[in-house]
Design an enzyme around this catalytic site. Structure first.
Site, PDB file in Angstrom:
ATOM      1  N   LYS A  96       0.875  -1.172  -0.094  1.00 19.55           N
ATOM      2  CA  LYS A  96      -0.042  -0.172   0.021  1.00 19.55           C
ATOM      3  C   LYS A  96       1.002   1.210   0.199  1.00 19.55           C
ATOM      4  O   LYS A  96       1.565   1.629   0.998  1.00 19.55           O
ATOM      5  CB  LYS A  96      -0.852  -0.206   1.451  1.00 19.55           C
ATOM      6  CG  LYS A  96      -2.166   0.575   0.985  1.00 19.55           C
ATOM      7  CD  LYS A  96      -2.092   1.970   0.720  1.00 19.55           C
ATOM      8  CE  LYS A  96      -1.891   2.961   2.085  1.00 19.55           C
ATOM      9  NZ  LYS A  96      -1.849   4.215   1.737  1.00 19.55           N
TER      10      LYS A  96
ATOM     11  N   GLU B  72       7.452  -0.153  12.772  1.00 19.97           N
ATOM     12  CA  GLU B  72       8.337   0.662  12.807  1.00 19.97           C
ATOM     13  C   GLU B  72       7.763   2.011  13.077  1.00 19.97           C
ATOM     14  O   GLU B  72       7.209   2.657  11.991  1.00 19.97           O
ATOM     15  CB  GLU B  72       9.457   0.494  11.646  1.00 19.97           C
ATOM     16  CG  GLU B  72      10.958   0.914  11.939  1.00 19.97           C
ATOM     17  CD  GLU B  72      11.041   2.323  11.604  1.00 19.97           C
ATOM     18  OE1 GLU B  72      10.729   3.397  12.182  1.00 19.97           O
ATOM     19  OE2 GLU B  72      11.542   2.379  10.246  1.00 19.97           O
TER      20      GLU B  72
ATOM     21  N   CYS C 204      12.977   8.238  10.384  1.00 11.74           N
ATOM     22  CA  CYS C 204      12.396   7.704  11.662  1.00 11.74           C
ATOM     23  C   CYS C 204      13.670   7.787  12.761  1.00 11.74           C
ATOM     24  O   CYS C 204      13.305   8.030  13.869  1.00 11.74           O
ATOM     25  CB  CYS C 204      12.052   6.415  11.561  1.00 11.74           C
ATOM     26  SG  CYS C 204      11.001   6.143  10.074  1.00 11.74           S
TER      27      CYS C 204
ATOM     28  N   GLU D 283       7.944  13.563  18.240  1.00 13.18           N
ATOM     29  CA  GLU D 283       8.692  13.446  17.247  1.00 13.18           C
ATOM     30  C   GLU D 283       8.228  14.602  16.328  1.00 13.18           C
ATOM     31  O   GLU D 283       7.134  14.929  16.030  1.00 13.18           O
ATOM     32  CB  GLU D 283       8.222  12.125  16.334  1.00 13.18           C
ATOM     33  CG  GLU D 283       9.052  11.987  15.078  1.00 13.18           C
ATOM     34  CD  GLU D 283       9.154  10.615  14.465  1.00 13.18           C
ATOM     35  OE1 GLU D 283       7.731  10.139  14.538  1.00 13.18           O
ATOM     36  OE2 GLU D 283      10.041  10.066  14.168  1.00 13.18           O
TER      37      GLU D 283
HETATM   38  P1  ADP Z   1       1.954  10.029   8.690  1.00 11.97           P
HETATM   39  O1  ADP Z   1       1.080  10.586   9.754  1.00 11.97           O
HETATM   40  O2  ADP Z   1       3.373  10.492   8.811  1.00 11.97           O
HETATM   41  O3  ADP Z   1       1.333  10.299   7.082  1.00 11.97           O
HETATM   42  P2  ADP Z   1       0.648   7.463   8.949  1.00 11.97           P
HETATM   43  O4  ADP Z   1       1.241   6.468   9.880  1.00 11.97           O
HETATM   44  O5  ADP Z   1      -0.635   7.970   9.243  1.00 11.97           O
HETATM   45  O6  ADP Z   1       1.836   8.533   8.876  1.00 11.97           O
HETATM   46  O7  ADP Z   1       0.842   6.863   7.404  1.00 11.97           O
HETATM   47  C1  ADP Z   1       1.639   5.958   7.090  1.00 11.97           C
HETATM   48  C2  ADP Z   1       1.137   4.774   6.275  1.00 11.97           C
HETATM   49  O8  ADP Z   1      -0.002   4.393   6.936  1.00 11.97           O
HETATM   50  C3  ADP Z   1       0.437   5.448   4.833  1.00 11.97           C
HETATM   51  O9  ADP Z   1       0.530   4.699   4.042  1.00 11.97           O
HETATM   52  C4  ADP Z   1      -0.981   5.521   5.123  1.00 11.97           C
HETATM   53  O10 ADP Z   1      -1.851   5.711   4.243  1.00 11.97           O
HETATM   54  C5  ADP Z   1      -1.458   4.436   5.899  1.00 11.97           C
HETATM   55  N1  ADP Z   1      -2.268   4.725   7.021  1.00 11.97           N
HETATM   56  C6  ADP Z   1      -2.818   5.596   7.729  1.00 11.97           C
HETATM   57  N2  ADP Z   1      -3.836   5.426   8.441  1.00 11.97           N
HETATM   58  C7  ADP Z   1      -4.203   3.962   8.206  1.00 11.97           C
HETATM   59  C8  ADP Z   1      -5.126   3.069   8.857  1.00 11.97           C
HETATM   60  N3  ADP Z   1      -5.949   3.509   9.777  1.00 11.97           N
HETATM   61  N4  ADP Z   1      -4.951   1.617   8.784  1.00 11.97           N
HETATM   62  C9  ADP Z   1      -3.978   1.463   7.842  1.00 11.97           C
HETATM   63  N5  ADP Z   1      -3.127   2.109   7.047  1.00 11.97           N
HETATM   64  C10 ADP Z   1      -3.041   3.588   7.427  1.00 11.97           C
END
Ligand code: ADP
Length: 487
Positions: A178, A253, A287, A387
């Protein structure tokens, strides 16, 4: 299939390029805020399609059943394909993510290196034979989980994907990636590479979709057998919760607030290079960034002066205009990320920290933040706990070794840590005491693809990189054979 800067990019599922059930998303160039291209957006049905394609391939045995050396060669060939197309991939990555072009080339090479390393490991997963006496033969075998789901962040879309995809493929899993909504375009190259090197359809599926829709659907899918996630703590909690419901293992991670302890005998001139890479590489969106420096009070003034001079020396602007390694930095990934960081800096200043350099957005279009050094930071300030994920360094000071360790360990995170000293005993005491998955002595980021990486505490669990990462992607099967009767 789209050309490098085609106006529209599709998802790659079951060996075909397809539109998204959720429509399209506009991907912007963070260096100027202008639209770059559109990306197909997967919905839950597309995710299901991808998972089922991966599952069908897995069950067919056409990937897992290959002799490991053959699998390994194909995995290595993916890396070579990325290198062969670096001149097309790197500018694309720069334009969607913001990093200087030379950093994008570093990332392409880093991504390729994962496929080389894990391609080489494919034929090394040997089981063992366990003696059970004269009446039995017993052996173990490592089998892939099946469908590996990999949810990727936007800071290193190529390297983070390569990290999990290479190890998962080498061990015989079929994968659903994804890709991140902010930086999805360069991920198409994994689909292209899989096609070009002859992987069976369904081995590498790449779908972009939103986190709450496609990401959540993937994490909760009943036919996903293993999940790898890199991103924020709240999203990590959602994913681990989904994985708990389907009883599948995860690797998480989740970032850090990593600290370098700088002792009074440290070589501060050499340390400038650690600062350069540690907090200003990828505009601090790393990170394992060195977001805190904890320096002995006797060297604090000198360190702050050097860090501020370094910050001011960096030329900040569009990554595409920065092809050569040097004193430069690109845009952050988005204005929202930049504004969040700028607000955290302002809050730190209001709480009593002082700006030694930077602290503000640039007065031009694009998601640019000045390289920033904050001094007078105390361990309980939010800037020292949370962070920032930006080119923002917090400098704290200590008097005793014990105090330095306490400050370093005083956050909920524990990804990496560093200690800078000429005294090996002091370095080893710190290495043992730091609650972090990796400790660097006298060089931030010492190590490589070969060295295991992952967090203590809220930085997550499981290990990426190194031999350790292979165990994320396999499960042990024991076969015990009762031998026939008497002779
Ligand atoms: P950031 O806040 O730095 O954008 P996220 O942890 O929200 O980091 O996003 C990292 C990845 O996780 C992206 O590919 C995002 O689309 C995905 N993501 C965000 N929310 C969800 C969720 N509820 N379930 C699965 N994947 C998610």
């Amino acid at each position: 299939m789209a050309s490098p800067l085609a106006p529209y990019w599709q998802n790659h599922v079951a060996g075909a390029w397809i539109d998204g059930g959720a429509g399209r998303i506009v991907v912007s160039d963070p260096a100027n805020g202008e639209p770059l291209a559109e990306q197909a957006l997967a919905d839950a049905a597309d995710v299901d399609h991808a998972v089922m394609a991966a599952r069908a391939l897995h069950l067919s045995g056409a990937w897992f059943g290959l002799r490991p050396v053959e699998r390994g060669r194909m995995v290595r060939a993916i890396g070579q394909y990325l290198l062969d197309h670096a001149e097309e991939i790197a500018p694309l990555l720069t334009r969607e993510q913001g990093k200087p072009l030379w950093e994008a080339h570093v990332e392409v090479a880093g991504a390729a290196r994962y496929f080389e390393y894990y391609g080489n490991q494919a034929e090394t997963l040997e089981g063992r034979s366990i003696p059970l006496g004269a009446d039995y033969i017993d052996f173990t075998a490592y089998e892939p989980y099946g469908v590996s789901a990999q949810i990727i962040p936007w800071n290193y879309p190529l390297e983070m994907t390569a990290r999990s995809l290479s190890a998962a493929l080498a061990t015989g899993n079929a994968c659903v990636v994804k890709s991140p909504e902010l930086t999805p375009l360069s991920s198409a190259w994994f689909g292209r590479a899989a096609e070009a090197v002859g992987l069976p359809a369904g081995a590498v599926n790449v779908v972009c979709g939103t986190g709450p829709e496609a990401g959540a659907a993937l994490a909760a899918h009943p036919h996903v057998n293993q999940i790898v996630f890199t991103g924020s703590v709240p999203t990590g909690i959602s994913i681990a919760t989904a994985a708990a419901r389907t009883i599948v293992p995860c690797v998480l991670e989740l970032g850090g607030k990593s600290a370098a302890i700088v002792h009074d005998d440290a070589d501060l001139e050499a340390f400038e290079s650690d600062l350069r890479w540690g907090i200003f590489f990828n505009a601090g969106q790393v990170c394992s960034a060195m977001s805190r420096v904890i320096v002995h009070e006797s060297r604090k003034a000198e360190l702050v002066e050097r860090a501020a001079a370094l910050a001011r020396s960096l030329s900040v602007g569009p990554g595409i205009e920065r092809p050569e390694f040097g004193a430069n930095m690109g845009a952050m990934v988005s204005e929202a990320q930049r504004d969040r960081a700028e607000a955290m800096v302002a809050e730190a200043v209001a709480a009593g920290a002082r700006l030694a350099a930077g602290g503000h957005k640039l007065n031009r279009p694009g998601a640019f933040l000045e390289p920033t050094v904050l001094t007078g930071v105390s361990p309980d300030m939010r800037i020292a706990q949370d962070e920032v994920f930006a080119p923002v360094l917090s400098v704290l000071s200590f008097r005793t070794e014990a105090e330095a360790i306490e400050i370093a360990n005083g956050t909920p995170y524990g990804l990496v840590g560093g200690v800078f000293t000429r005294d090996i005993d002091r370095a080893m005491r710190a290495a043992r005491a730091m609650r972090a998955g990796q400790v660097f002595v006298n060089e931030w980021y010492a190590g490589g693809v070969e060295t295991p990486f992952g967090g203590y505490g809220k930085s997550g669990y499981g290990r990426e990189k190194g031999r350790e990462a292979l165990w994320n992607y396999v499960q042990t099967k024991n076969v015990a054979i009762r031998l026939g009767g008497t002779a």
